[in-house]
Scaffold this motif. Sequence first.
Motif, PDB file in Angstrom:
ATOM      1  N   UNK A  39       0.851  -1.192   0.000  1.00 17.59           N
ATOM      2  CA  UNK A  39       0.000   0.000   0.000  1.00 17.59           C
ATOM      3  C   UNK A  39       0.887   1.242   0.000  1.00 17.59           C
ATOM      4  N   UNK A  40       0.584   2.163  -0.874  1.00 26.06           N
ATOM      5  CA  UNK A  40       1.292   3.438  -0.888  1.00 26.06           C
ATOM      6  C   UNK A  40       2.623   3.436  -1.612  1.00 26.06           C
ATOM      7  N   UNK A  41       3.060   2.296  -2.142  1.00 25.01           N
ATOM      8  CA  UNK A  41       4.318   2.263  -2.892  1.00 25.01           C
ATOM      9  C   UNK A  41       4.145   3.085  -4.166  1.00 25.01           C
ATOM     10  N   UNK A  42       5.178   3.780  -4.544  1.00 24.27           N
ATOM     11  CA  UNK A  42       5.108   4.655  -5.717  1.00 24.27           C
ATOM     12  C   UNK A  42       4.660   3.879  -6.951  1.00 24.27           C
ATOM     13  N   UNK A  43       3.568   4.343  -7.556  1.00 20.18           N
ATOM     14  CA  UNK A  43       3.056   3.744  -8.776  1.00 20.18           C
ATOM     15  C   UNK A  43       2.301   2.445  -8.597  1.00 20.18           C
ATOM     16  N   UNK A  44       2.110   1.998  -7.347  1.00 22.67           N
ATOM     17  CA  UNK A  44       1.473   0.691  -7.134  1.00 22.67           C
ATOM     18  C   UNK A  44      -0.039   0.720  -7.315  1.00 22.67           C
ATOM     19  N   UNK A  45      -0.681   1.821  -7.009  1.00 18.08           N
ATOM     20  CA  UNK A  45      -2.133   1.905  -7.105  1.00 18.08           C
ATOM     21  C   UNK A  45      -2.855   1.063  -6.064  1.00 18.08           C
ATOM     22  N   UNK A  46      -2.135   0.611  -5.032  1.00 18.49           N
ATOM     23  CA  UNK A  46      -2.723  -0.221  -3.989  1.00 18.49           C
ATOM     24  C   UNK A  46      -3.200   0.666  -2.846  1.00 18.49           C
ATOM     25  N   UNK A  47      -4.476   0.520  -2.471  1.00 21.38           N
ATOM     26  CA  UNK A  47      -5.021   1.322  -1.385  1.00 21.38           C
ATOM     27  C   UNK A  47      -6.196   0.612  -0.736  1.00 21.38           C
ATOM     28  N   UNK A  48      -6.512   1.040   0.479  1.00 19.69           N
ATOM     29  CA  UNK A  48      -7.677   0.545   1.198  1.00 19.69           C
ATOM     30  C   UNK A  48      -8.444   1.762   1.703  1.00 19.69           C
ATOM     31  N   UNK A  49      -9.739   1.793   1.458  1.00 21.44           N
ATOM     32  CA  UNK A  49     -10.615   2.848   1.974  1.00 21.44           C
ATOM     33  C   UNK A  49     -11.656   2.183   2.861  1.00 21.44           C
ATOM     34  N   UNK A  50     -11.865   2.746   4.049  1.00 13.60           N
ATOM     35  CA  UNK A  50     -12.795   2.181   5.026  1.00 13.60           C
ATOM     36  C   UNK A  50     -13.815   3.251   5.390  1.00 13.60           C
ATOM     37  N   UNK A  51     -15.092   2.910   5.343  1.00 15.22           N
ATOM     38  CA  UNK A  51     -16.138   3.847   5.732  1.00 15.22           C
ATOM     39  C   UNK A  51     -17.067   3.187   6.739  1.00 15.22           C
ATOM     40  N   UNK A  52     -17.692   4.003   7.549  1.00 13.69           N
ATOM     41  CA  UNK A  52     -18.639   3.439   8.498  1.00 13.69           C
ATOM     42  C   UNK A  52     -19.285   4.488   9.363  1.00 13.69           C
ATOM     43  N   UNK A  53     -20.195   4.041  10.188  1.00 11.46           N
ATOM     44  CA  UNK A  53     -20.896   4.915  11.118  1.00 11.46           C
ATOM     45  C   UNK A  53     -20.353   4.676  12.517  1.00 11.46           C
ATOM     46  N   UNK A  54     -19.678   5.694  13.054  1.00 12.12           N
ATOM     47  CA  UNK A  54     -19.181   5.686  14.421  1.00 12.12           C
ATOM     48  C   UNK A  54     -18.266   4.490  14.717  1.00 12.12           C
ATOM     49  N   UNK A  55     -17.366   4.162  13.809  1.00 18.76           N
ATOM     50  CA  UNK A  55     -16.485   3.007  13.961  1.00 18.76           C
ATOM     51  C   UNK A  55     -15.611   3.087  15.198  1.00 18.76           C
ATOM     52  N   UNK A  56     -15.023   4.254  15.430  1.00 17.71           N
ATOM     53  CA  UNK A  56     -14.136   4.422  16.584  1.00 17.71           C
ATOM     54  C   UNK A  56     -14.786   5.243  17.681  1.00 17.71           C
ATOM     55  N   UNK A  57     -16.103   5.347  17.625  1.00 27.99           N
ATOM     56  CA  UNK A  57     -16.871   6.086  18.624  1.00 27.99           C
ATOM     57  C   UNK A  57     -16.463   7.552  18.696  1.00 27.99           C
ATOM     58  N   UNK A  58     -16.033   8.095  17.553  1.00 29.63           N
ATOM     59  CA  UNK A  58     -15.588   9.485  17.530  1.00 29.63           C
ATOM     60  C   UNK A  58     -16.471  10.378  16.661  1.00 29.63           C
ATOM     61  N   UNK A  59     -17.503   9.834  16.048  1.00 27.87           N
ATOM     62  CA  UNK A  59     -18.366  10.632  15.191  1.00 27.87           C
ATOM     63  C   UNK A  59     -19.379   9.769  14.481  1.00 27.87           C
ATOM     64  N   UNK A  60     -20.296  10.387  13.764  1.00 23.22           N
ATOM     65  CA  UNK A  60     -21.362   9.641  13.101  1.00 23.22           C
ATOM     66  C   UNK A  60     -20.888   8.941  11.842  1.00 23.22           C
ATOM     67  N   UNK A  61     -20.315   9.677  10.898  1.00 28.27           N
ATOM     68  CA  UNK A  61     -19.837   9.098   9.639  1.00 28.27           C
ATOM     69  C   UNK A  61     -18.327   9.247   9.582  1.00 28.27           C
ATOM     70  N   UNK A  62     -17.650   8.153   9.265  1.00 34.47           N
ATOM     71  CA  UNK A  62     -16.187   8.185   9.223  1.00 34.47           C
ATOM     72  C   UNK A  62     -15.687   7.606   7.905  1.00 34.47           C
ATOM     73  N   UNK A  63     -14.568   8.133   7.424  1.00 32.79           N
ATOM     74  CA  UNK A  63     -13.935   7.647   6.203  1.00 32.79           C
ATOM     75  C   UNK A  63     -12.424   7.673   6.417  1.00 32.79           C
ATOM     76  N   UNK A  64     -11.791   6.521   6.211  1.00 32.42           N
ATOM     77  CA  UNK A  64     -10.353   6.372   6.433  1.00 32.42           C
ATOM     78  C   UNK A  64      -9.673   5.967   5.126  1.00 32.42           C
ATOM     79  N   UNK A  65      -8.467   6.495   4.927  1.00 29.43           N
ATOM     80  CA  UNK A  65      -7.676   6.199   3.732  1.00 29.43           C
ATOM     81  C   UNK A  65      -6.328   5.636   4.150  1.00 29.43           C
ATOM     82  N   UNK A  66      -5.913   4.551   3.515  1.00 29.22           N
ATOM     83  CA  UNK A  66      -4.658   3.894   3.875  1.00 29.22           C
ATOM     84  C   UNK A  66      -3.458   4.766   3.566  1.00 29.22           C
ATOM     85  N   UNK A  67      -2.434   4.611   4.401  1.00 34.80           N
ATOM     86  CA  UNK A  67      -1.152   5.302   4.213  1.00 34.80           C
ATOM     87  C   UNK A  67      -0.096   4.288   3.778  1.00 34.80           C
ATOM     88  N   UNK A  68      -0.021   3.194   4.530  1.00 31.71           N
ATOM     89  CA  UNK A  68       0.978   2.157   4.249  1.00 31.71           C
ATOM     90  C   UNK A  68       0.408   0.808   4.649  1.00 31.71           C
TER      91      UNK A  68
END
Length: 115
Positions: free
Chosen positions: A46-75
Amino acid sequence: MDGTTVASGETEEVGMVGNAISLSLGEDFGFIVAGVPETVGDEAEIGAQGSGVSVSITGKNLLKSGDDEMYFSISGTVKRTSSSKITFEGTCTEFGSTMVHTFSGSAESAAYKII
């Protein structure tokens, strides 16, 4: 995420386009993995130059920090462990935040066999 299970279950809401897969449990949880390796046993970075590999995670209150959450992979990595199963792990940030979280998981579906 961060060592806690935020979602698990079985669903018919799976998809595959090219080397990207998706899975959702209604509106409460979903993820998209792009750059899934085609060969069993292969691993992609994930995140290697030119790899196009990524993970996106969405949900409702996944970490109990808000209603709608969206996370994008770094590595991390995405691995095809069988013709129908993909595992993934790494780090991510929430949209608009700099706080880093860890994630890991797997997805299995007969749909993934045709990659």
